[in-house]
Scaffold this motif. Structure first.
Motif, PDB file in Angstrom:
ATOM      1  N   LYS A  14      39.824  27.177  38.740  1.00  0.00           N
ATOM      2  CA  LYS A  14      41.229  27.555  38.898  1.00  0.00           C
ATOM      3  C   LYS A  14      41.398  29.004  38.474  1.00  0.00           C
ATOM      4  N   CYS A  57      45.919  19.900  36.504  1.00  0.00           N
ATOM      5  CA  CYS A  57      45.289  19.665  37.805  1.00  0.00           C
ATOM      6  C   CYS A  57      45.075  18.169  38.034  1.00  0.00           C
ATOM      7  N   PRO A  64      43.654  22.836  42.246  1.00  0.00           N
ATOM      8  CA  PRO A  64      42.479  23.668  41.969  1.00  0.00           C
ATOM      9  C   PRO A  64      42.297  24.744  43.025  1.00  0.00           C
TER      10      PRO A  64
END
Length: 254
Positions: A14, A57, A64
């Motif tokens: 990320k 996430c 992501p």
């Protein structure tokens, strides 16, 4: 017998755009891990290790940049009722009493009033708030507010509970009491739990397994199964030995 995988992070990265900067801020770098059914997994790491971003996430609140997150073998597509979230901040509605805060998710789903209040009262009792059903958040201590938050998460009956440093704002004595309470609740009402913390003792006390994250960008640095039988004591030899070992492997503060 193989254990069922509830959550699988497959090489999750990320990155964020930072205003005024040319380069992306890389927060997570190729994080891969599995969480098993009814496991209490603790993600341990210092500040800026990406552990909260990873949890968000998994919750479906963030997507992501690369990689994939599977819930029960299926790719996530945003938040869902299969995942409940408990935040560090007391995310209670100040204009609703404890009973209605705990029942809120059920109300949104259209559960009839009588049924949702019965469910709310069950979990209010489970977290030790019986007698405070009609109290408002302003009338509660910090620990009591988090109990209400945990009750609300459980009341929605998720498969998975995601907990982002829920006791970080509490004083040491209240924090320890809440750790005991949470472990007791989990023993009674098993769920798959992902718990984020930067406290080594808390990680060892609560977890079946501890994943240690490195500092920015966050990567999985090491993994520790916790084989100490519950109830655990901070002062027992095995606990202290494991604390020393994990401490030597991290730059966290005991």
């Amino acid at each position: 017998m193989s254990r069922k995988i509830k959550i699988e992070c497959q090489s999750v990265s990320k990155a964020f755009h930072v205003p005024g900067q040319k380069h992306l801020l890389h927060v997570l770098d190729r994080v891969s891990l599995k969480v098993y059914e009814n496991e209490f997994l603790v993600i341990l790491g210092p500040g800026q290790s990406g552990k909260t971003v990873l949890l968000n996430c998994v919750a479906g609140l963030l997507e992501p940049t690369r990689g994939a997150i599977l819930i029960n073998g299926q790719a996530t597509a945003g938040p869902g009722p299969d995942r409940g979230m408990v935040f560090q901040r007391y995310a209670l509605f100040p204009w609703k009493n404890v009973e209605n805060n705990v029942a809120f998710g059920l109300a949104v789903r259209g559960v009839p009033r009588g049924e949702r209040l019965d469910t709310a009262r069950r979990y209010i009792e489970l977290v030790g708030l019986k007698g405070f059903e009609k109290a408002y958040p302003a009338q509660l201590s910090g620990g009591m507010k988090q109990r209400a938050g945990i009750a609300r998460a459980y009341a929605n009956n998720p498969d998975i509970l995601l907990m982002d440093e829920p006791f970080g704002a509490l004083d040491a004595q209240t924090r320890y009491a809440m750790e005991q309470e949470l472990r007791s609740i989990w023993e009674k009402e098993k769920r798959t739990v992902c718990f984020v913390t930067n406290n080594i003792e808390e990680a060892i006390y609560l977890g079946d397994r501890v994943i240690v994250m490195s500092a920015l960008p966050g990567r999985v640095k090491s993994e520790y199964p916790i084989d100490i039988p519950a109830p655990r004591a901070y002062t027992e030899t095995a606990f202290l030995a494991l604390r020393k070992h994990i401490s030597a492997d991290t730059d966290l503060v005991l």
